[in-house]
Write an enzyme that holds these catalytic residues in place. Structure first.
Site, PDB file in Angstrom:
ATOM      1  N   ASP A  59      -3.882  42.461 -18.783  1.00  0.00           N
ATOM      2  CA  ASP A  59      -5.250  41.963 -18.877  1.00  0.00           C
ATOM      3  C   ASP A  59      -6.100  42.909 -18.039  1.00  0.00           C
ATOM      4  O   ASP A  59      -6.013  42.914 -16.814  1.00  0.00           O
ATOM      5  CB  ASP A  59      -5.329  40.534 -18.341  1.00  0.00           C
ATOM      6  CG  ASP A  59      -6.749  39.977 -18.350  1.00  0.00           C
ATOM      7  OD1 ASP A  59      -7.696  40.723 -18.691  1.00  0.00           O
ATOM      8  OD2 ASP A  59      -6.923  38.797 -18.002  1.00  0.00           O
ATOM      9  N   SER A 144     -18.283  55.148 -27.492  1.00  0.00           N
ATOM     10  CA  SER A 144     -18.920  54.965 -28.794  1.00  0.00           C
ATOM     11  C   SER A 144     -20.253  55.691 -28.819  1.00  0.00           C
ATOM     12  O   SER A 144     -20.944  55.784 -27.785  1.00  0.00           O
ATOM     13  CB  SER A 144     -19.153  53.471 -29.064  1.00  0.00           C
ATOM     14  OG  SER A 144     -19.983  53.286 -30.184  1.00  0.00           O
ATOM     15  N   TYR A 159     -22.839  45.667 -25.805  1.00  0.00           N
ATOM     16  CA  TYR A 159     -21.859  46.703 -26.151  1.00  0.00           C
ATOM     17  C   TYR A 159     -22.411  48.084 -25.838  1.00  0.00           C
ATOM     18  O   TYR A 159     -21.717  48.927 -25.237  1.00  0.00           O
ATOM     19  CB  TYR A 159     -21.517  46.590 -27.635  1.00  0.00           C
ATOM     20  CG  TYR A 159     -20.467  47.569 -28.116  1.00  0.00           C
ATOM     21  CD1 TYR A 159     -19.126  47.378 -27.808  1.00  0.00           C
ATOM     22  CD2 TYR A 159     -20.824  48.686 -28.869  1.00  0.00           C
ATOM     23  CE1 TYR A 159     -18.159  48.263 -28.257  1.00  0.00           C
ATOM     24  CE2 TYR A 159     -19.868  49.584 -29.318  1.00  0.00           C
ATOM     25  CZ  TYR A 159     -18.542  49.364 -29.014  1.00  0.00           C
ATOM     26  OH  TYR A 159     -17.585  50.255 -29.449  1.00  0.00           O
ATOM     27  N   LYS A 163     -20.855  50.844 -23.005  1.00  0.00           N
ATOM     28  CA  LYS A 163     -20.335  52.163 -23.355  1.00  0.00           C
ATOM     29  C   LYS A 163     -21.122  53.274 -22.650  1.00  0.00           C
ATOM     30  O   LYS A 163     -20.546  54.312 -22.288  1.00  0.00           O
ATOM     31  CB  LYS A 163     -20.353  52.362 -24.870  1.00  0.00           C
ATOM     32  CG  LYS A 163     -19.379  51.434 -25.611  1.00  0.00           C
ATOM     33  CD  LYS A 163     -17.940  51.611 -25.129  1.00  0.00           C
ATOM     34  CE  LYS A 163     -16.952  50.816 -25.973  1.00  0.00           C
ATOM     35  NZ  LYS A 163     -15.550  50.979 -25.520  1.00  0.00           N
ATOM     36  N   VAL A 192     -14.697  53.134 -37.588  1.00  0.00           N
ATOM     37  CA  VAL A 192     -13.315  53.100 -38.062  1.00  0.00           C
ATOM     38  C   VAL A 192     -12.984  51.721 -38.643  1.00  0.00           C
ATOM     39  O   VAL A 192     -13.434  50.690 -38.134  1.00  0.00           O
ATOM     40  CB  VAL A 192     -12.346  53.435 -36.913  1.00  0.00           C
ATOM     41  CG1 VAL A 192     -10.907  53.454 -37.410  1.00  0.00           C
ATOM     42  CG2 VAL A 192     -12.704  54.782 -36.290  1.00  0.00           C
ATOM     43  N   THR A 194     -11.191  49.052 -38.473  1.00  0.00           N
ATOM     44  CA  THR A 194     -10.359  48.204 -37.615  1.00  0.00           C
ATOM     45  C   THR A 194     -10.926  46.797 -37.667  1.00  0.00           C
ATOM     46  O   THR A 194     -11.915  46.529 -38.351  1.00  0.00           O
ATOM     47  CB  THR A 194     -10.384  48.711 -36.160  1.00  0.00           C
ATOM     48  OG1 THR A 194     -11.747  48.647 -35.679  1.00  0.00           O
ATOM     49  CG2 THR A 194      -9.888  50.145 -36.059  1.00  0.00           C
TER      50      THR A 194
END
Length: 236
Positions: A59, A144, A159, A163, A192, A194
């Protein structure tokens, strides 16, 4: 001597494929996953391909969990050569009201930063000393383009900020490690296919990990303190 690598958040997606590609290069890989059962299942798939991969629960938000991993590496292998900080979350998806900075909750930012920034920080603090013992290390922070200040836009605020901060972490560690043969870089894998990227993404997982693996296996005269996509430097 065989190199040892750790990949975080590796039970699926980019992390899983990174483990596969590194193991194919005769690197001993430690696949880590927050869910221990999922990590073991992922390792069994790779071992069935004849690859040297072991699992360990991790974790990244827990200092205690990171300490257990560090002791495992020291006791089991006595060294660490490669760290791929891949584990990451996105808690402000497009279309959600929180995708506007005016509506973003501080709790969302905090949760995202805890995984995407604090985790890599704690891991670097714990594991780079193992690299220093052998004067060799490669640290790859999976970032990213959403974190590029040069192209900052709206949407995904938590997000994006996480980053951007991760990129700053890359530069700081790289600067402090100058001249040690421990190279620290950020990578944008692109959009990608995912679980996070979704089925409409333009890149396969194999394409997404190509630059990650390249940075993880750089020669001693390779770049450091950079941000890369498709093996080419991009703007911060």
């Amino acid at each position: 001597m065989q190199k040892v690598a750790i990949v975080t958040g590796a039970n699926r997606g980019l992390g899983f494929e990174t483990c596969r590609q590194l193991a194919k290069r005769d690197i001993q890989v430690i696949l880590t996953s927050r869910d221990e059962a999922q990590g073991k299942a992922a390792v069994e798939k790779l071992q069935a391909e004849g690859l040297e991969v072991v699992s360990h629960p991790l974790d990244v938000t827990s200092a205690e969990s990171i300490e257990h991993l560090t002791q495992f590496i020291r006791n089991q292998f006595g060294r660490l050569d490669i760290l791929v900080n891949n584990a990451g979350i996105a808690r402000d998806p497009l279309g959600d009201p929180e995708s506007s900075i005016f509506n973003t909750k501080v709790s969302t930012i905090h949760e995202t930063m805890e995984t995407n920034l604090h985790g890599p920080l704690l891991l670097c603090q714990a594991l780079i000393p193992l690299m220093k013992e052998h004067q060799y290390g490669r640290v790859v922070n999976v970032s990213s383009g959403a974190g590029q200040l040069s192209d900052m836009n709206t949407g995904f605020p938590a997000y994006r900020m996480s980053k951007t901060a991760l990129n700053a972490l890359t530069r700081i560690f790289a600067n402090e490690l100058e001249g040690t043969n421990i190279l620290v870089n950020s990578v944008c894998p692109g959009w990608v296919r995912t679980d996070m990227g979704g089925p409409n993404a333009t890149r396969s997982v194999e394409q997404g990990v190509e630059t990650i693996v390249w940075l993880a296996t750089l020669p001693d005269d390779g770049p450091t303190s950079g941000f890369f996509r498709d093996r080419q430097p991009i703007d911060w």
